[in-house]
Every structure is written in C-alpha cells, then in structure tokens.
Write a protein that holds these residues in place. Structure first.
Motif, short mmCIF file in Angstrom:
data_model
loop_
_atom_site.label_atom_id
_atom_site.label_comp_id
_atom_site.label_asym_id
_atom_site.label_seq_id
_atom_site.Cartn_x
_atom_site.Cartn_y
_atom_site.Cartn_z
N PRO A 127 -39.69 12.88 29.99
CA PRO A 127 -41.10 12.51 29.90
C PRO A 127 -41.77 12.70 31.26
CG PRO A 127 -39.68 10.66 29.27
CD PRO A 127 -38.78 11.78 29.65
N PRO A 128 -42.93 13.33 31.30
CA PRO A 128 -43.61 13.51 32.59
C PRO A 128 -43.94 12.17 33.22
CG PRO A 128 -44.69 14.78 30.86
CD PRO A 128 -43.71 13.89 30.19
N LEU A 188 -43.75 0.08 33.80
CA LEU A 188 -43.82 -1.20 33.12
C LEU A 188 -42.57 -1.42 32.31
CD1 LEU A 188 -47.49 -0.96 31.82
CD2 LEU A 188 -46.67 -2.38 33.69
N LYS A 215 -31.36 19.74 23.72
CA LYS A 215 -32.22 19.76 24.89
C LYS A 215 -33.45 18.93 24.60
CE LYS A 215 -32.63 23.66 28.08
NZ LYS A 215 -33.28 24.98 28.21
N THR A 216 -33.87 18.15 25.57
CA THR A 216 -35.09 17.37 25.37
C THR A 216 -35.89 17.41 26.66
OG1 THR A 216 -35.94 15.24 24.61
CG2 THR A 216 -34.06 15.18 26.09
N LEU A 217 -37.15 17.04 26.53
CA LEU A 217 -37.99 17.06 27.71
C LEU A 217 -37.90 15.72 28.43
CD1 LEU A 217 -39.92 19.46 28.41
CD2 LEU A 217 -41.76 17.90 27.83
N GLY A 266 -45.87 9.10 34.86
CA GLY A 266 -47.21 8.57 34.58
C GLY A 266 -47.33 7.12 34.94
N GLY A 267 -48.37 6.80 35.67
CA GLY A 267 -48.77 5.42 35.88
C GLY A 267 -47.73 4.48 36.45
N GLU A 268 -48.07 3.22 36.35
CA GLU A 268 -47.25 2.13 36.85
C GLU A 268 -46.02 1.98 35.95
OE1 GLU A 268 -48.10 -2.71 37.17
OE2 GLU A 268 -49.45 -1.38 36.10
N ARG A 277 -40.31 -2.19 29.41
CA ARG A 277 -40.55 -1.96 27.99
C ARG A 277 -39.60 -2.88 27.24
NH1 ARG A 277 -38.27 1.86 24.56
NH2 ARG A 277 -36.76 2.39 26.14
N THR A 321 -28.82 16.74 26.72
CA THR A 321 -28.47 15.35 26.40
C THR A 321 -26.99 15.21 26.06
OG1 THR A 321 -28.79 15.46 24.01
CG2 THR A 321 -30.76 15.15 25.36
N ARG A 349 -42.04 22.41 33.47
CA ARG A 349 -41.44 21.32 32.70
C ARG A 349 -40.03 20.99 33.20
NH1 ARG A 349 -44.61 18.74 28.70
NH2 ARG A 349 -45.84 20.25 27.57
#
Lengths: 69, 338, 348
Positions: free
Chosen positions: B327-328, B334, B323-325, B330-332, B336, B318, B313
């Motif tokens: 985001p893994p 886009l 502490k935060t993850l 993923g995909g195209e 937001r 911050t 991970r």
C-alpha cells in the motif's frame, strides 16, 4: 472487522491476564474465558481475550482438506 | 539561589546576556569543544577542492529520551546519515536549539553529552550553534536543528534517480524499530516490549561500502515514513518498479508483535539507523560482506530487486507466492483495531 | 503431509470449473489479508470476490461522526476512539479535523484503556466511540462493568455497535457464499450459520492466516460445486460451536437490539445494539443530550453499491479522483480495510 492476534498467557489475576504476543506484552481482560492457565494461547482483540486457541493453522488445514477429499 | 537557577532552563538563558553565556559554557562548550568551534559569529573552515554535500534537518521527538537514544543522538545521526547517503564523508555540523522554559538542565546536559559522543563516533565536528528559549508550552521540551556539510569522494555518484532494472535492494538491518520504540515510549497503548531504537550514525557503514565498490546507485536513509516510503520515492524518482520478497524482510520479533496488536505495517514505521541501498546485482555479495562486519549493519539483507514493470510502484511477493502491491504511504500512522 | 494439503487446497481453487460464483468477505481484516497476500490472483476467472460490509468504520454513518465531533467541540469531552475512526469524514469535519481545532481526541487500543483514562483523569468527561460487531462489543461492555464497579462516573459510550445476522439476510441476493468473519463467530458461535443454511444462505467461517484463507476458499468452492446450501467451520482452532457464552451474556446484559443505519446500505431492522435503559448513565446520547444530526452525504458516492457487490470500487466516478485514502469521501475509502481503500492501495 476484527484484527486478532494470537498471544500466550503469562499470568492471570482477577480476570486480567498479561499476554505475550511475539514479545509484545499487554495486560488484557480474560473475563470471557473460563479456566485459563498460564501458557495457554488466546486470540486477542481490542484488549480482550476472545477465544482460546487450540492447535495451529497447519494441522487445522490438514484435517479440513483431508476430510474434503 | 544559585542552585535553583541551575536546575532548569529559564527565559533568561535565551536572553543573550550573562546567563546565555553561562549555559553555553557549562553545557555546550563543555561537550562540543574542538579547534573549529567558533566563538565568533560564524565558523571559518578550510575545505579541500571537490564536491560537498550539505543538508539540514529539524528534530522533534516526544519523549526526548527513549530506549536506544535521545533527541541529541538523533539530531546528529539524522544529518550525518543524510550526508552519508550522498556518499559524503560528514565533516562539520551546526546545531540550533529551541528549548522550552523550565526544561531540566540535567536533561539538557545529558542530551548535549549524547550529541558529543555521537559526533565523535561519526568523525564530525560541531562548529557553530545557537540557543533560543521559548515560553512554556510554546515548544515541547527541546527542538534541535542540525545542518551539516561533508565531502564527496571522486567517482561517487548516488542519487534516487539512479535505480536500474536488475539492481538489488538491500536494507542494512531490521526495519521499524525506532518508530516502534517511540510508540511504546509514549505509553499510549499500555504495551510493553523489549525494543530499542536503531538510531545510529551510518557514515562508517557508507564509507565501508564505497571502499568495497563505488558502483552504488542509490543510498537512502529510511527515517520518517520507514523503508516503505523510501522505496516508493525511489520507484517514482527512477521511474522503475520495486519488488520485495516479504519473507526476506528483516523485522524484529517484538516489533512484529507490537505491529500485530495495533494493526500497523513495519515497513512504514520510522528507522533512524537503516539505509536502503540499491546497487548492481553483481555487487551485492561484496556489499553484504562489508555490511555484515559493521557495528550497525550486521543484519543487512537483500530484500528485493528493481524491475522494469510496474514503474512507480512497490510490489511484494507474498508468503503464498502471489504478487501484491505494498500500500502506498499515506498520512499519520493510526493503529487499526477493527 | 502438510505441504500436500496446501497444494491440494490450491489445486481445488485453481481447478474450479463450476458456474460463475460470488464469494463475499464480510470482515475488513479478511479484505485486508486477501489483498496483502494477493489471494485474488489465485482465484479463477469464474470466482468474484466481493468486499462486503465488514468494517465497522465503513458502515458507521456520517451522523455518528457528527455526534462525536459535537461532543469534542461543543461539550469539551475527551473522545476516545479506535484509530480507524479518526479520518472518517463527518458531514462537516472528521475527528482529525476536530482535533486540529483543539478538540480532545484520543486514540486508544481498547475500551478498557479508555475507561482507565477516565479513571485517571476525573476532571475530564470521557466518551468512548463504541463501534464494532459481536467481537468488539463484549469489550465495551466489560469497560462498563469496570466503570460501575470502580465508580467511574465520567465515562460513557457513544454506541454504534452492530450485529451481523440480519446483515447476511439483507445481503442474501448479493453473494453465493459468505466468508464468515472468524472472530465474530468466536463470540457468537456457529449456531447462527446453521440457521442461515436453512434459509438458503451459505458460508464458511474463515481464519486469517494464509493457510486459513486458502483452506476457506478451497472449502467454499468445493461446496459450491455441490450446489446445496452449506456451512463449514474452517477455523475450529478458534471458533467453537458454542462461541463465547460469557461474551454473549455481557452483550445481552448491557445492550438490546435496535434498528440501525449502515452507511451505504440504509437501515437494517434489528441489526444494531443500544444501551439498555438501566445503563443510561453510561449512554453519551442521554448524558450530554446530543441533538439529532442530519448528515449530508456526497451524492455521486457509490459506497452502498460497492458494499453490496453491485459495483466495483473502480466503477465509482469519485474513485481515485475526488476520493482517495488521504481525502476520503465515502466510507469504503476511509478505513484501511474499506473495499475502496484496499482497491486503491493495492492498485487493483
């Protein structure tokens, strides 16, 4: 639901404004706000200036937290 | 008649006959000429003993020319940097072009010139090539594939599996600029910003680092998917956690602005001239010192460390200290909005 | 001075020793920022933070996607959309899949950009997927003002616009206080929040920076401890009492209230907006005679309960198994702002 980004108004013409958000420039609609002037800060959402920004989040926090205690 | 023919690439240029020869001579040979460039079916090269690194990469980018670079420069940097990440000194490249019928000859000339300049800077020779022409609409402008080999010096052993708890994580400059540049160059969103691609050959930077210390565990080229994707790959491959400090991550102000407008994460925007370097903590100062003298790595910074906990991970410390993850990937990507 | 107020706010949050409370964020960007900043870690055990129905993507029902896909595939229409909607699963396919099949799906930054595209491509029929709450709707209306002024006749809206007040009432029992979505209130003003206090519904209008979120939580917890229904505007630098009268006027000029379905919550009366009869030339449903879609949804999906805070994303049998951000089943996994997606991505 609503990503908003603070931006500075650079110029205005016919209800349109060119704004600068940390160096990203974009022409947006300024039709929701009256009496905007270059140099004003606005909150931008999906191509529209939705509100004028007055002051910064730090002062706002000071005021609100001081009031509370 | 002769004039017209020269203006754009035609299917005949890919036919293998006289016109193919013309194209090779007038553009590719003009720029790529060197003693090892073959006129036969394959280049014949002499190599020293030892280990070699070999890599290949295909390049598709729209638009083909963008602020800070073009597909030609990109195609050299991409393979050169892949080799450099293994600690190798890039030596030879081959390149294969697939060109769309009607592609302006002048543009092809500029792209080839840019490839030659970049190859020269990286100290690598183009030794063989291939040209195909595809019908209109079958490719988008021009696609280039480059393959390269390089020699790995004694004692150098970098790999995505070698990150160890306690190591520091260095990026060699601000992140996300190439991805942001392409996004803006496509003009889909009517956003304008002064952002240029970070596209650059980094073999010199790697050589400088290795001369400061061969004790480098991982070097990765953060291309498509950006630094975030690379960090996840390393965390996975090495079975460790990566913690980065959000405040120390270098991001160009304008890139931040564009990302803010479109709701994108700069860590996931492509770079084409940024390395992620993982090394023992006591080597960090030496590495930063040489990097900061480099042409393309002056803004290098330590952005975090390798941890034992949260294996696989990537976490972020911050701005409010929790502490935060991350985001893994993923995909195209886009934008937001809502 | 300023450092001090941040410390004070954090102390109020950490030292909260009142009864167990549920705070519901109803803005996807709040969900996103709360995760990004790791706000949950700061909250004491007695405080539940629920990610409610705040993201228009999450609450947009599958049959809306079916309508958009139908336009792209059957009518050859160029569908312009915000990026978030592209991966939302319809009954049969998402817009991304429709695009892969050759459908024209164009991601835009704003309705204004969609209208510009229509103007520049008179040979194409262009439909903008008009989702969003009060923040986003004025922009869609402005694009119609422009279309009608410039005579752009190949542009229309497929509306799924929603309004928040009825949703707060429908969710009254699911939360002890709402974190009101600051940018919605920037348009609506705060009168609606004062009305809600009279009905026993509490909340704080919150901004989006770390300072603003910490302030909002501190205020929320301090007020909850007093035990009376409350409302505080903790985002006064952007949100004014009167909101944006022009924004509200535009919405009223072009649209009228209707009943609408919220994915996972069902139909909430009066919580939707549709184009007025006078604007039907810009109503894609009328213009293209879109047939009624009968959406099929996955029976095991618990998005509805997640949106109401009745269960956590991880309680759903599909979570992380059949349903991931790359292959979403439910609405809450689809958008990066969706509660399930945020839980999944941030590993909570």
């Amino acid at each position: 639901m609503c990503v908003g980004l603070p931006a500075r108004v650079m110029n205005l013409k016919n209800g349109r404004a060119v704004v600068d958000a940390s160096g990203a420039r974009k022409e947006i609609s300024a039709e929701l706000l009256e009496d905007l002037e270059p140099g004003d800060y606005v909150m931008v959402h999906a191509g529209v200036a939705i509100a004028r920004i007055r002051g910064n989040d730090q002062d706002q926090m000071d005021d609100l937290i001081d009031d509370l205690l | 008649m002769q004039e017209n023919k020269r203006k754009a690439v035609t299917l005949a240029h890919g036919g293998g006959g006289r016109q193919t020869n013309e194209l090779i001579h007038e553009i590719f040979k003009k720029y790529f000429d060197n003693p090892d460039l073959t006129a036969d079916d394959a280049a014949v090269l002499s190599m020293d003993e030892g280990r070699i690194a070999m890599s290949t990469d295909g390049f598709i980018v729209s638009p083909a020319e963008f602020p800070g670079g073009d597909i030609g420069k990109l195609s050299i940097c991409g393979t050169v940097n892949d080799l450099a990440c293994m600690g190798a000194r890039p030596m030879y490249l081959t390149c294969a072009f697939v060109i769309e019928e009607g592609f302006p000859m002048e543009k092809l000339d500029r792209i080839a010139a840019s490839m030659a300049r970049t190859a020269e800077e990286a100290g690598v020779r183009i030794v063989a090539g291939d040209t195909k022409v595809a019908g209109r609409g079958q490719v988008d402008g021009v696609f280039i594939t480059t393959t390269g080999i390089g020699r790995i010096p004694e004692g150098v052993e970098t790999s995505g599996t070698k990150a160890r708890p306690g190591d520091v994580v260095i990026v060699t400059g601000d992140v996300g600029r190439h991805g942001c540049t392409i996004l803006l160059a496509r003009e889909d969103f009517g956003i304008d910003a002064d952002v240029t691609s970070d596209c650059a050959p980094l073999s010199g930077a790697v050589e400088a680092m290795l001369s400061a210390t061969p004790d480098i565990h991982v070097i990765r080229d953060a291309t498509r998917g950006g630094v975030g994707t690379v960090l996840y790959e390393i965390a996975e491959q090495s079975g460790v956690g990566v913690n980065i400090d959000a405040a120390s991550l270098p991001v160009d102000q304008s890139v931040r602005g564009v990302c803010g407008l479109l709701g994108l994460e700069p860590l996931y925007l492509a770079c084409e001239g940024r390395l992620v370097v993982i090394a023992p903590k006591d080597r960090a100062d030496d590495l930063l010192q040489v990097l900061r003298q480099g042409k393309y790595t002056a803004d290098a910074a330590v952005i975090g460390e390798i941890t034992e906990d949260m294996p696989g991970r990537v976490t972020m410390t911050t701005e409010i200290g929790s502490k935060t993850l991350l985001p893994p990937p993923g995909g195209e990507l886009l934008p937001r909005i809502c | 001075m300023s450092e001090k107020s941040a410390e004070k706010a954090l102390r109020i949050i950490k030292n909260y020793d009142g009864p167990r409370v549920r705070i519901m964020e109803v803005c996807g960007t709040h969900t996103h920022e709360n995760f990004r900043l790791g706000v949950r870690q700061l909250l004491p055990e007695a405080v539940d933070l629920i990610s409610g129905p705040g993201c228009p993507v999450c609450v947009t029902p599958a049959d809306y996607i079916d309508e958009a896909v139908w336009l792209a595939r059957e009518k050859g229409v160029t569908v312009c959309t915000f990026g978030d909607l592209v991966r939302v699963p319809g009954s049969r396919m998402s817009l991304a899949e429709a695009r892969a099949e050759g459908g024209k799906v164009r991601i835009v930054y704003s309705p204004d950009d969609a209208c510009s595209y229509a103007k520049d491509h008179p040979e194409e029929e262009v439909v903008f997927l008009s989702v969003g709450f009060e923040t986003t709707t004025p922009g869609a209306c402005l694009s119609l003002v422009r279309a009608s002024r410039d005579g752009v006749t190949n542009y229309s809206l497929l509306t799924a616009n929603k309004t928040m007040p009825q949703a707060y009432r429908a969710l009254k029992g699911s939360a002890d206080a709402f974190l009101y979505p600051g940018h919605v209130n920037a348009i609506t003003g705060t009168g609606v929040c004062r009305e809600l206090v009279k009905e026993g519904i509490s909340g704080v209008v919150a901004g989006f920076t770390a300072n603003e979120l910490v302030t909002a939580f501190a205020l929320c917890l301090a007020m909850l401890q007093k035990g009376e229904p409350f409302f505080v505007n903790a985002y006064p630098r952007v949100v004014r009492e009167e909101g944006s009268p022009e924004g509200m006027r535009l919405i009223d000029q072009w649209m009228e209230a209707c009943d609408t379905e919220w994915r996972g919550l069902g139909v909430i009366p009066g919580s939707g907006l549709k184009l007025r009869k006078e604007a039907e030339a810009y109503d894609a449903r009328i213009k293209y005679e879109i047939p009624r879609m009968e959406a099929r949804t996955h029976t095991a999906c618990r998005c509805g309960e997640v949106l109401q805070g009745r269960c956590r994303p991880s309680d759903c049998p599909l979570f992380g198994k059949g349903c991931t951000p790359l292959h979403p089943v439910g609405a809450c996994m689809v958008s990066g702002e969706g509660a399930c997606s945020a839980y999944y991505q941030y590993g909570m």
